[in-house]
Design an enzyme around this catalytic site. Structure first.
Site, PDB file in Angstrom:
ATOM      1  N   CYS A  77     -87.481  84.451  60.353  1.00  0.00           N
ATOM      2  CA  CYS A  77     -88.581  83.678  60.927  1.00  0.00           C
ATOM      3  C   CYS A  77     -89.741  84.598  61.313  1.00  0.00           C
ATOM      4  O   CYS A  77     -90.340  85.233  60.458  1.00  0.00           O
ATOM      5  CB  CYS A  77     -88.077  82.814  62.078  1.00  0.00           C
ATOM      6  SG  CYS A  77     -89.265  81.524  62.567  1.00  0.00           S
ATOM      7  N   HIS A 175     -84.230  79.687  59.332  1.00  0.00           N
ATOM      8  CA  HIS A 175     -83.191  80.244  60.209  1.00  0.00           C
ATOM      9  C   HIS A 175     -81.827  80.073  59.541  1.00  0.00           C
ATOM     10  O   HIS A 175     -81.251  78.990  59.610  1.00  0.00           O
ATOM     11  CB  HIS A 175     -83.185  79.519  61.556  1.00  0.00           C
ATOM     12  CG  HIS A 175     -84.343  79.849  62.425  1.00  0.00           C
ATOM     13  ND1 HIS A 175     -84.342  80.928  63.283  1.00  0.00           N
ATOM     14  CD2 HIS A 175     -85.557  79.261  62.551  1.00  0.00           C
ATOM     15  CE1 HIS A 175     -85.511  80.978  63.916  1.00  0.00           C
ATOM     16  NE2 HIS A 175     -86.255  79.982  63.487  1.00  0.00           N
ATOM     17  N   GLU A 177     -79.041  81.088  60.571  1.00  0.00           N
ATOM     18  CA  GLU A 177     -78.031  80.827  61.611  1.00  0.00           C
ATOM     19  C   GLU A 177     -78.042  79.369  62.071  1.00  0.00           C
ATOM     20  O   GLU A 177     -77.112  78.933  62.746  1.00  0.00           O
ATOM     21  CB  GLU A 177     -78.233  81.783  62.793  1.00  0.00           C
ATOM     22  CG  GLU A 177     -79.368  81.451  63.733  1.00  0.00           C
ATOM     23  CD  GLU A 177     -80.770  81.807  63.257  1.00  0.00           C
ATOM     24  OE1 GLU A 177     -81.720  81.618  64.041  1.00  0.00           O
ATOM     25  OE2 GLU A 177     -80.930  82.272  62.095  1.00  0.00           O
TER      26      GLU A 177
END
Length: 193
Positions: A77, A175, A177
């Site tokens: 990001c 992202h 994650e």
């Protein structure tokens, strides 16, 4: 394997650490130059505003360290955006790893882009086992235009870089994650490089 998540006060680091743990690895949070230099893999997260994040990197000397790392480095990001030449956000000079300037979405689309989008034109071992048009999660108002270092694309009013690669440096605008199984696969591919 030693995995270091750079902890410079501008990252969503716990969710990345948990995602890595789900993959069966342990990651260390650190801003220690020596520890980062000796890591096998380095993750460079970023959440917030570009100029203040860059200020934190300069204060800690990490702005000099990161571009000289030789092991695989993954910017996420804002981390990816700071690895670019510059950003319109706060008129910020970046680390200059990726030869592209980050710009703001124009007012024809809702800003920030928040939510799920599809990635296409996948061009790297980072996306091994990932299908075209898989969904990934994004939150951003600024983007890196398409360039020679683009290894994945998204469309939001226009086509832009969802991921970048230069030598041992990788960056994802999304992202991983927070991108469910697809994101975990991408993180796993990075950790297995």
């Amino acid at each position: 394997m030693k995995i270091v998540i750079i902890n410079y006060g501008a990252g969503n680091i716990q969710s990345i650490k948990f995602a890595i743990k789900r993959l069966g690895y342990e990651a260390v949070l650190s801003n220690d130059v020596s520890e980062i230099q000796h890591a096998d893999k380095v993750i460079f997260p970023g959440v917030g505003e570009a100029s203040s994040a860059m200020h934190k990197l300069r204060d800690s000397g990490l702005d000099k360290l990161i571009p000289n790392l030789k092991q695989p480095v993954l910017g996420i990001c804002l981390g990816m955006q700071l690895m670019c030449h510059s950003s319109e956000e706060g008129n910020t000079t970046g680390l200059g790893i990726f030869d592209v300037d980050v710009v703001k979405f124009d007012n024809t689309v809702k800003v920030p882009q928040i939510g799920w989008n599809q990635i296409t034109n996948l061009k790297s071992e980072l996306f091994k086992g990932v299908e075209e048009k898989e969904h990934i999660y994004l939150v951003h108002s600024f983007y890196a235009p398409l360039c020679s270092e683009t290894i994945a694309e998204c469309t939001y009013g226009l086509d832009y870089s969802a991921a970048l690669k230069m030598d041992n440096f990788y960056g994802t605008q999304f992202h991983p994650e927070k991108s469910s199984d697809v994101g975990e696969k991408i993180l796993e591919n990075f950790l297995k490089m």
